[in-house]
Structure formats: C-alpha cells, structure tokens
Design an enzyme around this catalytic site. Structure first.
Site, short mmCIF file in Angstrom:
data_model
loop_
_atom_site.label_atom_id
_atom_site.label_comp_id
_atom_site.label_asym_id
_atom_site.label_seq_id
_atom_site.Cartn_x
_atom_site.Cartn_y
_atom_site.Cartn_z
N THR A 142 0.80 -1.24 0.00
CA THR A 142 0.00 0.00 0.00
C THR A 142 0.83 1.28 0.00
OG1 THR A 142 -0.33 -0.49 2.36
CG2 THR A 142 -2.16 -0.91 0.88
N VAL A 182 16.78 13.32 -0.80
CA VAL A 182 16.57 13.19 -2.25
C VAL A 182 15.46 14.10 -2.75
CG1 VAL A 182 15.88 11.60 -4.07
CG2 VAL A 182 17.45 10.82 -2.30
N ILE A 183 14.29 14.04 -2.12
CA ILE A 183 13.15 14.84 -2.60
C ILE A 183 13.46 16.33 -2.52
CG2 ILE A 183 10.71 15.39 -2.21
CD1 ILE A 183 10.41 12.55 -1.02
N ILE A 265 10.50 16.00 4.10
CA ILE A 265 11.25 15.29 5.13
C ILE A 265 11.13 13.77 4.99
CG2 ILE A 265 11.12 17.19 6.78
CD1 ILE A 265 8.84 15.55 8.16
N ARG A 267 8.85 10.15 3.40
CA ARG A 267 7.52 9.57 3.20
C ARG A 267 7.27 8.51 4.25
NH1 ARG A 267 5.29 10.79 -1.73
NH2 ARG A 267 3.98 8.94 -1.66
N HIS A 439 35.85 5.60 -25.71
CA HIS A 439 36.34 6.98 -25.60
C HIS A 439 35.78 7.82 -26.74
CE1 HIS A 439 39.13 10.31 -24.92
NE2 HIS A 439 39.37 10.30 -26.23
#
EC number: 1.8.1.4
Length: 462
Positions: A142, A182-183, A265, A267, A439
C-alpha cells in the site's frame, strides 16, 4: 470473477504501485492466478507522484539552463521564461503514455484488476467495494505518503508537500524546502532552474546525508555555485503565515521567509485503518515488519515496497515484488542485497552510488583495511565537453574488492549500471581496469578510476 465467491486466487495484492504491480506481472507470468487491487491509479506513487513526474520537471529545468548557457557553446539562444502549463503538459504526457502501457501489460498477463479501496479482512482475504476477494496468499503493497512534523500542517496552499509541488500552477518566486534528502534537493534543483530563489533547511550536517560525505560536500559546492542556499545542522522549530508567504523558525532562533514552504522530510507508510494489526501483522511505527524474503509473521501474508522499512525506491519495490511472486511460484529465491541497489539523486549535478560509504567500510573492515580513491571528472573528455564537474570515488577493501562507488556529476545516474555490476560481482580493481571503455564517454571515467586504483593511472596523476 472476483464477485464469484467460489474463486480463490493464488495471490491477492493490495496496492498497484511498483511493488504490487511487479508481483502481479511476474506472478501471472509464472502461472499464478492473480488479483490486483488499487484505489487510485495503477503505477502508484512512482509513476504519478514521484519518480517520473519529478524527473520530467528536472529535465525541463535542464533545458532552461541550457538555453541560458547556450552562448558558452557558441550557440545563440534566448531564454524567455517558463511556461508552467507547457511543462505540466509535457510531464503529464510522459505519465499518460507510461500509464497506458502499464494498463496494457496488466491486461495482457490476464491479471484480474480491481479498482477500489481494499482492506485486509482475514489472513487470506481483502474486502473491496462490498465484495470479498479470497486468496491463498495476500501481498500488502500500500505504499507511502509525504510525511510532516508535529504541529506543521501541510495545507496545500503555502505549506505544501511534493504532491502539491508537482501540480503547482506557477513558478514560485521564492521557496523554503524543509529537508535536504533526495526529494528536497531534486525540487531545489528544478525550481532553481525555473528561476525560484531557493533555500534548503536540513537538520543534519550535510545535504543528502545518507550518501558518502564526499558526495554531499561536492553537491553542496555545486549548489553554492548555482546560487541554491542551504542551512545545515539546525532543526526546524515552527512555521507561520506572513502577509506574503511563510516564515520558518529554526531551533537556534534563525528565521527564513519565502512564498512557499515545501515539506520534504520523507515519506511514511500507508497502513492505518487497513486491518493489518487486527489480523495480527507485526508492525513498527506504521511499517509492516518482514524477513529477508518479505514474509510477515503471518504465514499467508507478505509485504513489499514503501510499506516495509527498506529503501524507498521504485526499483527496490520491483525487486521485492518479483521475489515474492517467484517464492510463491516455488522458484529458488535470493534476498535483495540492499547495499547492492543503485541509488540516484537526479538533481543538477546528479549524485549516484552503489555499495557502502567509506565511513561504513571502515566500521566493518577497520580503517587500516580500507582504500579510497577519487577520480576528478576534469580528466574526462566527455565531461569536459558537457562542462560538468564532479568526481568518482571508489572504496576498496585493501587488496580486495571494490565495495563502494560514489559519483557526482551530470549524467552520473547513467553510469551507475556498471558500478552496480562492479559491486555485486565483487570485482577487483585490476579486473575492471583490463576492460576497454569507449572513448570519449563519461563511462570511461569509471574505467580510469579503476586503472588508477589498480596502480596504473592513464589520464590522471599518480
């Protein structure tokens, strides 16, 4: 089919996000009779409110930056501003195409898809829309929702979550972002590219604090150069409305004001009121507890994704969902090595890593047993062409395998695939060094770093 009381599915899945639909697709592929229940849209947070839309915003921001900076490449272009409706149309078109494809996949695998809000009603059933869906096994998937702090109400007006930020009908003139994970840094990056005056508030001592400290410092340096402000090491105390926006106060009394406050902050799991505890499922702080094979303490119930206390990444959900499906189908399964999962933060510049940090390696193996090497992207031709700065840092057990790869620079997320193989196959630096890398590519920087670690540097100093 689900209305037929005589139907008992092999697997009933509650939640159609990354973990749930991966289990459904793999389970059906292996011959299981699968029911998939989802109250919103198939694809969950990642597709509709997370990975995909945020990366679309970041790419739009990248295009804006390229237009501003075109002259340094000898290209005459003018940046005239952001059409936020156009940005949202681009983002929504990407989502719509993927959503349609996912719906087709689920239908083609003959998964019974049920729309509605489900609730665990027994160790082998889920109630949804007035009907009971029975299964030999139930998978809880969920997901999660944006978290806030006690006393900080996310109202969707001036104090917003990432969900609100993805549909904001304007580019804010100024923004405070609470959270430098990250967010937070991804929205900071995108909004700065759109022209917003951004300040990030992070209570810990570095941005992206779960990454290797060297990566955090490189990102902080890059953000300073871009004009993204941040305050580190002091925690949030309170927020209040002003005449024109929001004022944020920190524990040391320092205040910041902006048009909007984005609460980023992290989830939290979606598990309240869904019948989990009533059916005896062991939980902790809202998370469902599982073993390494994603089994709960109830024999007929498993759980995956953001609902369990593992890395909150879509590809982790995929892996966990596949593991459950294969285990139920009788295949031999191997637990997910979470250190071996690639991690990417898609800000500008990108932060990508796999394996463990230098600090963690020293904890495990001892400081005298760990070797770290940094390869500056200034020595990489393609990075020079792209005008990106950054480093690749390798962490090695002395005379042994590479146990951590940490990269900062534009497009480093595209290089983490080889880094994943290096870590998971326990490669020695000399083994990677003998591989020939094309390269000029940024991928070549990984090869050069391993050449240096193997004691035979080419385009870098000893």
């Amino acid at each position: 089919m689900a209305n037929d009381a005589s139907t008992v599915f092999d697997l009933v899945i509650l939640g159609g996000g990354s973990g749930g639909y991966a289990a459904a697709l793999r389970g059906a592929q292996l011959g299981l009779d699968v029911a998939l229940i989802e109250k919103n849209k198939l694809g969950g947070t990642c597709l509709h409110n997370g990975c995909i839309p945020t990366k679309a915003l970041l790419h739009a921001g990248e295009i804006a930056d390229q237009a501003r900076e075109a002259e340094q490449f000898g290209v005459k272009a003018a940046f005239e501003g952001i059409d936020i409706k156009g940005v949202h149309k681009y983002k929504d078109d990407v989502i719509a195409g993927l959503y349609k494809g996912l719906q087709g996949l689920v239908a083609s695998r003959k998964v019974t898809y049920i729309e509605g809000e489900g609730r665990l009603s027994s160790p082998t059933s889920v109630d949804v829309g007035g009907q009971r869906v029975e299964g030999r096994h139930v998978l809880l998937a969920t997901g999660s929702v944006p978290k806030s702090l006690p006393g900080l109400e996310i109202d969707g007006n001036r104090i917003i979550s990432s969900d609100h930020a993805l549909t904001l009908d304007r580019v804010p003139e100024s923004a405070i972002i609470l959270g430098g994970g990250v967010i937070g840094v991804e929205f900071a990056s995108a909004w700065k590219s759109f022209g917003t005056d951004v300040t990030v508030i992070e209570g810990l001592k570095h941005l992206v604090p779960v990454e290797d400290e060297n990566s955090s410092k490189l990102l902080e340096r890059a953000f300073r150069k871009r004009g993204i402000k941040f305050n580190l090491g002091t925690f949030f105390q309170g927020a209040e409305y002003t005449d024109n926006g929001v004022k944020v106060t920190l524990a040391d009394g320092k205040t910041f004001e902006a048009e909007v406050l984005l609460v980023a902050i992290g989830r939290g799991p979606v598990s309240q009121g869904l019948g989990y505890e009533e059916q005896g499922v062991a939980m902790d702080r809202g998370y469902v507890l599982v073993d390494e094979y994603m089994r709960t303490n109830v024999e007929t119930i498993s759980a995956v994704g953001d609902l369990v206390p593992t890395l909150q990444l879509a590809h982790v959900g995929f892996a966990e969902g596949i593991l459950v499906a294969e285990r139920l189908a009788g295949l031999k399964t191997v637990p997910v090595d979470y250190d071996g999962v690639p991690r990417v933060t898609y800000c500008h510049p990108e932060v990508a890593s796999v394996g463990i940090t230098e600090a963690k390696a020293k904890e495990i193996y001892g400081a005298d047993k760990v070797v770290a090497l940094k390869y500056n992207l200034a020595g990489n031709g393609k990075s020079k062409i792209l005008k990106t700065a950054g480093e690749i840092k390798l962490v090695q057990v002395k005379d042994g395998a590479v146990v951590g790869v940490h990269m900062v620079g534009d497009r480093m997320g595209e290089q983490v695939g080889e880094a994943q193989l290096i870590y998971n196959w326990e490669a020695l630096p000399a083994e990677v060094a003998q591989l020939v890398h094309a390269h000029p590519t940024q991928n070549e920087a990984l090869g050069e770093a391993h050449l240096a670690l193997a004691g035979k540097p080419l385009h870098s100093h000893d």
